[in-house]
Scaffold this motif. Structure first.
Motif, PDB file in Angstrom:
ATOM      1  N   ALA A 123       0.841  -1.193   0.000  1.00 42.55           N
ATOM      2  CA  ALA A 123       0.000   0.000   0.000  1.00 42.55           C
ATOM      3  C   ALA A 123       0.880   1.250   0.000  1.00 42.55           C
ATOM      4  O   ALA A 123       0.931   1.990   0.989  1.00 42.55           O
ATOM      5  CB  ALA A 123      -0.925  -0.009   1.217  1.00 42.55           C
ATOM      6  N   PRO A 124       1.596   1.506  -1.113  1.00 47.47           N
ATOM      7  CA  PRO A 124       2.585   2.590  -1.115  1.00 47.47           C
ATOM      8  C   PRO A 124       2.013   3.982  -1.350  1.00 47.47           C
ATOM      9  O   PRO A 124       2.753   4.963  -1.262  1.00 47.47           O
ATOM     10  CB  PRO A 124       3.497   2.196  -2.282  1.00 47.47           C
ATOM     11  N   ALA A 125       0.720   4.113  -1.612  1.00 47.93           N
ATOM     12  CA  ALA A 125       0.162   5.389  -2.082  1.00 47.93           C
ATOM     13  C   ALA A 125       0.464   6.547  -1.133  1.00 47.93           C
ATOM     14  O   ALA A 125       0.851   7.631  -1.574  1.00 47.93           O
ATOM     15  CB  ALA A 125      -1.348   5.241  -2.295  1.00 47.93           C
ATOM     16  N   GLN A 126       0.280   6.357   0.165  1.00 49.50           N
ATOM     17  CA  GLN A 126       0.477   7.447   1.131  1.00 49.50           C
ATOM     18  C   GLN A 126       1.797   7.349   1.885  1.00 49.50           C
ATOM     19  O   GLN A 126       2.012   8.058   2.871  1.00 49.50           O
ATOM     20  CB  GLN A 126      -0.693   7.461   2.130  1.00 49.50           C
ATOM     21  N   PHE A 127       2.678   6.483   1.420  1.00 47.07           N
ATOM     22  CA  PHE A 127       3.922   6.208   2.138  1.00 47.07           C
ATOM     23  C   PHE A 127       4.741   7.465   2.385  1.00 47.07           C
ATOM     24  O   PHE A 127       5.083   7.798   3.531  1.00 47.07           O
ATOM     25  CB  PHE A 127       4.727   5.167   1.357  1.00 47.07           C
ATOM     26  N   LEU A 128       5.083   8.194   1.336  1.00 45.80           N
ATOM     27  CA  LEU A 128       5.963   9.351   1.498  1.00 45.80           C
ATOM     28  C   LEU A 128       5.304  10.452   2.319  1.00 45.80           C
ATOM     29  O   LEU A 128       5.948  11.068   3.185  1.00 45.80           O
ATOM     30  CB  LEU A 128       6.384   9.876   0.129  1.00 45.80           C
ATOM     31  N   ASP A 129       4.017  10.697   2.091  1.00 46.30           N
ATOM     32  CA  ASP A 129       3.313  11.712   2.878  1.00 46.30           C
ATOM     33  C   ASP A 129       3.260  11.318   4.352  1.00 46.30           C
ATOM     34  O   ASP A 129       3.425  12.164   5.237  1.00 46.30           O
ATOM     35  CB  ASP A 129       1.884  11.901   2.347  1.00 46.30           C
ATOM     36  N   ALA A 130       3.037  10.029   4.617  1.00 45.74           N
ATOM     37  CA  ALA A 130       2.906   9.562   5.999  1.00 45.74           C
ATOM     38  C   ALA A 130       4.224   9.693   6.761  1.00 45.74           C
ATOM     39  O   ALA A 130       4.245  10.141   7.914  1.00 45.74           O
ATOM     40  CB  ALA A 130       2.416   8.116   6.023  1.00 45.74           C
TER      41      ALA A 130
END
Length: 336
Positions: free
Chosen positions: A195-202
């Motif tokens: 589930a990489p979609a929000q990885f960088l923002d998180a």
């Protein structure tokens, strides 16, 4: 600036059940993998709680953690994670207090807020318990209270568990757990392997809003990634088709066992399914030692995470071991 000299590397395992094999076979392979990765320098070996899935044998996660810890000597063993809404916090404290008493300074407790299954199965697990993901912060506080020395005069105590050092990690695949981990001053593990979609923002949010606590003075981020490493690009690509077939079950809302590799996925998935899996598996690394090394170096430079947790799903056990051995060599070379 590359910080890989600080980066630890670990294992995420689900005791994956292969087609035409059973859970006992999966448990044997998990223990053998843990023993090898311990020798190769992996820091920890985590098992994940899932239910009602024909390809996952780690449903009784605490029991399997005891099996792995009892068959190894030094590698940390823990949950990646225990899905807290499925359990009474007191029972989790008692189970992991027991594990920590049996295997001192080797047990980790990673916690997730999702059910790790479908809603029908979640209701079967929880029976009359009404806890949902919304109660997760409250359940976390209750669990931490049971582990604390301050609960010595409490009416309800976790024996064993009280006063023991069982490190807690918050797991997530969205902003919610990042916010809670930052507020509570806890280490944060992101499910970037599927589930990489929000990885960088998180992870940006977590770093920016982290509050030091008695548990942790500075932010600590674990990124889970998929790796399939082999002697040649062609072999790695073929070995990865077993992983792709299993991932296809997620797209189709089914649970497929780990199947033998194939020469081509073209007749197995549609173009749309292939695109969806490619997007879902954006934090996946397939190839030779050099390819994996180059790609992981770039990944570490971009994310600056503190630890990589490696998930490798390959049908043949010896090929899986080889992939983890190559990955360990890559990580040690990156560390200098």
């Amino acid at each position: 600036m590359l910080t890989s000299n600080k980066v630890s590397f670990s294992v995420l395992d689900l005791a994956i059940i292969k087609e035409h094999h059973d859970a006992a076979d999966a448990f044997d392979r998990s223990l053998d993998l843990a023993r090898h990765t311990e020798d190769w320098g992996y820091k920890r070996f985590w098992l994940a709680e899932h239910h009602n899935m024909v390809n996952v044998g780690s449903s009784a996660t605490a029991v399997l953690i005891g099996h792995i810890a009892g068959g190894t000597k030094s590698i940390r063993v823990g949950s990646g994670g225990i899905m807290l809404p499925n359990h009474a916090p007191l029972m989790v404290a008692e189970q992991f207090g027991t594990l920590a008493s049996l295997y001192p300074e080797r047990i980790d407790l990673g916690l997730g807020r999702a059910p790790g299954t479908d809603q029908t199965t979640a209701r079967a697990l929880r029976r009359d318990r009404l806890e949902t993901v919304e109660e997760f912060p409250r359940d976390l506080e209750e669990l931490q209270h049971y582990f604390s020395n301050e609960n010595i005069d409490g009416k309800v105590r976790a024996i064993p568990g009280e006063g023991l050092d069982v490190p807690i990690y918050l797991l997530g695949s969205s902003m919610s757990s990042a916010q809670l981990a930052a507020r509570k001053g806890l280490p944060y593990a992101f499910a970037s392997h599927f589930a990489p979609a929000q990885f960088l923002d998180a992870i940006r949010y977590y770093r920016a809003n982290f509050r030091p606590s008695v548990y942790l003075k500075e932010p600590y981020i674990i990124s889970c990634i998929n790796v399939v490493a082999a002697e040649s690009e062609e072999k790695a690509d073929k070995l990865a088709t077993s992983f792709y077939q299993m991932a296809l079950g997620i797209i189709r809302r089914k649970s497929y066992p780990l199947r033998e590799p194939v020469d081509s996925m073209d007749s197995i998935w549609s173009r749309e399914e292939a695109a969806a899996i490619q997007q879902m598996m954006a934090c996946s690394f397939v190839g030779t030692e050099k390819t994996i090394s180059d790609d992981l170096r770039r990944f570490l430079e971009m994310t600056e995470v503190d630890e990589l947790m490696i998930s490798t799903n390959i049908y043949e056990h010896q090929e899986r071991l080889k992939s983890y051995e190559i990955t360990a060599k890559v990580m040690k070379n990156l560390q200098g």
